[in-house]
Motif scaffolding. Structure first.
Motif, mmCIF file in Angstrom:
data_model
loop_
_atom_site.group_PDB
_atom_site.id
_atom_site.type_symbol
_atom_site.label_atom_id
_atom_site.label_comp_id
_atom_site.label_asym_id
_atom_site.label_seq_id
_atom_site.Cartn_x
_atom_site.Cartn_y
_atom_site.Cartn_z
ATOM 1 N N ILE A 70 0.860 -1.179 0.000
ATOM 2 C CA ILE A 70 0.000 0.000 0.000
ATOM 3 C C ILE A 70 0.907 1.243 0.000
ATOM 4 O O ILE A 70 1.771 1.373 0.864
ATOM 5 C CB ILE A 70 -0.911 0.022 1.236
ATOM 6 N N TYR A 74 -1.366 6.674 1.191
ATOM 7 C CA TYR A 74 -2.596 6.303 1.881
ATOM 8 C C TYR A 74 -2.468 6.570 3.388
ATOM 9 O O TYR A 74 -3.420 7.012 4.026
ATOM 10 C CB TYR A 74 -2.922 4.833 1.637
ATOM 11 N N CYS A 75 -1.301 6.282 3.930
ATOM 12 C CA CYS A 75 -1.065 6.551 5.356
ATOM 13 C C CYS A 75 -1.019 8.050 5.625
ATOM 14 O O CYS A 75 -1.529 8.519 6.651
ATOM 15 C CB CYS A 75 0.240 5.887 5.803
ATOM 16 N N LYS A 78 -4.512 9.345 5.626
ATOM 17 C CA LYS A 78 -5.207 8.973 6.862
ATOM 18 C C LYS A 78 -4.914 9.982 7.968
ATOM 19 O O LYS A 78 -5.819 10.405 8.696
ATOM 20 C CB LYS A 78 -4.786 7.573 7.295
ATOM 21 N N ILE A 115 -9.406 0.826 0.884
ATOM 22 C CA ILE A 115 -9.116 2.161 1.423
ATOM 23 C C ILE A 115 -9.999 2.499 2.619
ATOM 24 O O ILE A 115 -9.587 3.243 3.498
ATOM 25 C CB ILE A 115 -9.236 3.242 0.332
ATOM 26 N N TRP A 119 -8.309 3.934 6.019
ATOM 27 C CA TRP A 119 -8.684 5.244 6.542
ATOM 28 C C TRP A 119 -9.672 5.165 7.700
ATOM 29 O O TRP A 119 -9.874 6.145 8.410
ATOM 30 C CB TRP A 119 -9.277 6.103 5.424
ATOM 31 N N ARG A 169 -9.894 9.564 -7.309
ATOM 32 C CA ARG A 169 -8.850 8.536 -7.353
ATOM 33 C C ARG A 169 -8.166 8.486 -8.716
ATOM 34 O O ARG A 169 -8.804 8.611 -9.755
ATOM 35 C CB ARG A 169 -9.453 7.174 -7.021
ATOM 36 N N SER A 204 -1.888 8.846 -6.749
ATOM 37 C CA SER A 204 -2.881 8.016 -6.058
ATOM 38 C C SER A 204 -4.265 8.646 -6.077
ATOM 39 O O SER A 204 -5.232 8.054 -6.544
ATOM 40 C CB SER A 204 -2.451 7.772 -4.607
#
Length: 396
Positions: A70, A74-75, A78, A115, A119, A169, A204
């Motif tokens: 991933i 994405y982190c 979040k 996702i 999240w 996205r 992303s």
């Protein structure tokens, strides 16, 4: 990024696999010990070994189970969502009710959209197709999506749906969605007065934060002061202050008659806070302060809701065309609820604590309790039988 097998929840699969494998191995060993025939015992061992080899081979050769990473974005997203007090998010594009097909950045993964688990927020994905279940909530989501594509104001619908962020996205295969509509959404959102910030995460996605005046709280009431605390996804504690006259309490999730309100005996006084920190927010006409979530799985009182009578159940209605609403009447409280469960203020208004609860969860707790009790009984019985057998085998 961190690596997962198929999705983040897969990390706990190994715990279940190890637990069942251990229990199964213990049962097989006990059963083999009881078999007197060596031939039958050997055949059973060979059958189990062949089955295990087939299972591992099928598991290893399945293409959809290839590990992937991933992306770090994405982190990072979040953390941004948490710092900006995210409630719900709208995720574009419209996939037509189909599973996502990721591009090279995620090893062409397909089938599972992870996702929401990364999240930990509720995500709305529009699906304006004839074969998708057309629920009232989905109709609102599709209406919001059309307003974005048309470049219209989205403020009223983001309030109704409790949406705080919109995400476009770019990590999907382009042939699986209309890239022209997605470009139009990015253009319109970038110049919209209802958007307070825009943050791009490489290839992303792009994250848009909705203006504060276009956001809303998950639980609302018309003309009283309210605090609410999320215990877990099926249970909320609601503190109403200065309730005067019948008015609507609204819970911005899809209508379900199994959502019930119960009177809770106040355990401690909860002071209203106007501090903007610690996930509190003061709105224009009504003081609404969401308290910090505890995320407690079980508090002990949930089983009592199986027989406890809910309050205002006959006034439960579908609010805002999709959500849950109740007509809260302080006069009914005075006439039907014991005095120790509410407080009458000097101006005649009342303070009361309620519990909003999804009743089917109590059936789960009851079933889990029975299952664990039976398991404990059988394990204790097995230990006792084994103890008696060994005791009888002792030499005199």
């Amino acid at each position: 990024g961190f690596q997962v097998f198929r999705r983040p929840a897969s990390k706990i699969y190994w715990f279940y696999f190890f637990s069942f494998a251990t229990i199964g191995a213990a049962g097989i060993a006990y059963y083999l010990e009881a078999i007197a025939s060596k031939v039958l015992r050997t055949l059973l061992i060979l059958a189990l070994l062949a089955g295990s080899i087939c299972f591992v081979a099928i598991f290893a050769l399945t293409k959809g189970l290839i590990p992937f990473n991933i992306p770090q974005s994405y982190c990072e997203a979040k953390k941004l969502l948490e710092s900006d007090r995210a409630t719900k998010a709208l995720v574009l594009p419209d996939l037509g009710g189909l599973y996502p097909y990721y591009n090279k950045s995620l090893n062409y993964l397909s089938g599972i959209d992870f996702i929401g688990q990364v999240w930990e927020s509720k995500l709305y994905i529009p699906s304006d197709t004839a074969w998708t279940l057309d629920t009232p909530e989905r109709k609102k989501v599709n209406e919001l999506t059309r307003e974005i594509y048309a470049g219209q104001s989205i403020c009223s619908l983001t309030q109704v749906l409790n949406i705080s962020h919109i995400i476009t996205r770019r990590d999907l295969l382009k042939q699986t969605f209309d890239s022209g509509l997605l470009d139009k959404a990015d253009f319109n959102l970038s110049k919209s007065s209802d958007i307070k910030f825009k943050k791009e995460f490489k290839d992303s996605f792009t994250l848009y934060g909705v203006e504060e005046q276009c956001r809303s709280n998950l639980i609302q009431i018309q003309n009283a002061r309210i605090q609410y605390q999320k215990i877990n996804p099926t249970k909320f504690k609601i503190y109403l202050h200065g309730l005067r006259g019948a008015q609507s309490l609204t819970y911005l999730e899809a209508f379900n008659p199994n959502w019930k309100l119960y009177v809770s005996k106040p355990k401690a006084h909860v002071a209203m806070s106007t501090d903007q920190s610690d996930n509190s927010r003061l709105l224009a006409l009504t003081d609404i302060a969401p308290l910090k979530s505890d995320q407690v799985f079980f508090e002990g009182e949930e089983l009592s809701y199986l027989w406890k009578k809910p309050i205002f159940d006959d006034t439960h209605f579908q609010s805002l065309e999709y959500a849950n609403g109740w007509l809260i009447d302080p006069q009914y409280v005075r006439e039907n609820i014991p005095q120790e469960n509410f407080t009458v203020n000097a101006d005649g208004s009342i303070d009361i604590e309620l519990v909003l609860y999804f009743k089917p969860q109590s059936y789960f707790y009851a079933g889990a309790s029975i299952t664990l009790s039976c398991l404990a009984f059988f394990v204790a019985n097995l230990i006792y039988i084994n103890y008696i057998r060994k005791k009888n085998q002792r030499p005199l």
